[in-house]
Motif scaffolding. Structure first.
Motif, PDB file in Angstrom:
ATOM      1  N   GLU A  18       2.650   1.668  -3.457  1.00  0.00           N
ATOM      2  CA  GLU A  18       1.739   1.938  -4.567  1.00  0.00           C
ATOM      3  C   GLU A  18       0.956   3.228  -4.404  1.00  0.00           C
ATOM      4  N   LEU A  19       0.665   3.613  -3.153  1.00  0.00           N
ATOM      5  CA  LEU A  19      -0.302   4.691  -2.936  1.00  0.00           C
ATOM      6  C   LEU A  19       0.259   5.921  -2.233  1.00  0.00           C
TER       7      LEU A  19
ATOM      8  N   ARG B 150       1.481   9.176  -1.545  1.00  0.00           N
ATOM      9  CA  ARG B 150       1.642  10.309  -2.454  1.00  0.00           C
ATOM     10  C   ARG B 150       3.001  10.980  -2.302  1.00  0.00           C
TER      11      ARG B 150
ATOM     12  N   GLN C 221       0.829  -1.203   0.000  1.00  0.00           N
ATOM     13  CA  GLN C 221       0.000   0.000   0.000  1.00  0.00           C
ATOM     14  C   GLN C 221       0.864   1.253   0.000  1.00  0.00           C
TER      15      GLN C 221
END
Length: 227
Positions: A122-123, A125, A119
């Protein structure tokens, strides 16, 4: 960027090392929602549990216990964040992610760590760059290739930079070191694109080989003009 070996660091490398030496603990989190929402760029350190990740972080920061380097691989169970830069105005965060692939760790715990790490990669920011620690004696294992595939989409667009650090290179002779570099470059070439910023460096916490190269690369990610 490919690792070189010089006796005298350049001024830029000295500055980069001084910057890395400012690293200090900020917080720890076992879930994504526990991480602070920060605008600072984050550099994540990932790798197999016995690839020397924590030792490399400590060597880079010149602090013995900044990242917990246990004799029992697989002990890092959280995402640990460290501020880097002036205390009153940090300009980056280092993120020490759980190691992967250690057989003695409970399977449920491994699955949870893998989910949180996936997570994050990939996520998250704020993720600006990934330092992938590879044991130079083994090269890219299947698990390393899976990790590489996970971050490849963000690397391909240039959103996230990638540096593969081939650890424990003091255990290799010149021929073996050259072969390790060539093998890593071949694997990284499979995810390289026109927009991707990808490098590889030989590294040894014992001999300090590659230390300046790695510090200068990370500093360049954050402040290109200083590199």
């Amino acid at each position: 960027m490919t690792s070189t070996f010089r006796d005298v660091p350049s001024d830029a490398e000295k500055s980069a090392l001084a910057w890395a030496h400012t690293a200090r603990f900020l917080t720890t989190a076992s879930r994504m929602d526990q991480l602070p929402q920060s605008e600072l760029p984050e550099i994540a350190f990932v790798g197999r549990s016995n690839a020397g990740k924590s030792t490399a972080i400590n060597t880079l920061a010149q602090q013995r216990r900044l990242a917990f380097a246990s004799r029992t691989p697989g002990r890092t169970q959280h995402i640990n964040l460290f501020e880097v830069g002036p205390k009153d105005a940090p300009d980056a965060l280092f993120a020490d992610l759980p190691g992967y692939g250690y057989a003695a760790v409970d399977r449920r715990a491994k699955l949870r760590w893998q989910e949180v790490m996936a997570q994050y990669l990939e996520l998250r920011r704020a993720l600006h760059g990934v330092v992938l620690m590879i044991d130079s004696r083994l090269g890219f294992t299947d698990l390393d290739r899976r990790l590489l595939a996970l971050i490849a989409p963000r690397v391909a667009t240039g959103e996230v930079r990638l540096l593969a650090v081939l650890t424990k290179c003091d255990k290799l002779n010149r021929r073996e070191a050259d072969a390790a570099l060539a093998g890593a470059q071949q694997v990284l070439g499979e995810v390289a694109t026109e927009n991707a910023e990808i490098g590889v460096a030989l590294f040894s916490a014992l001999s300090r080989r590659g230390l300046e190269d790695v510090a200068a690369t990370l500093r360049g990610w954050i402040a290109p003009a200083a590199a």
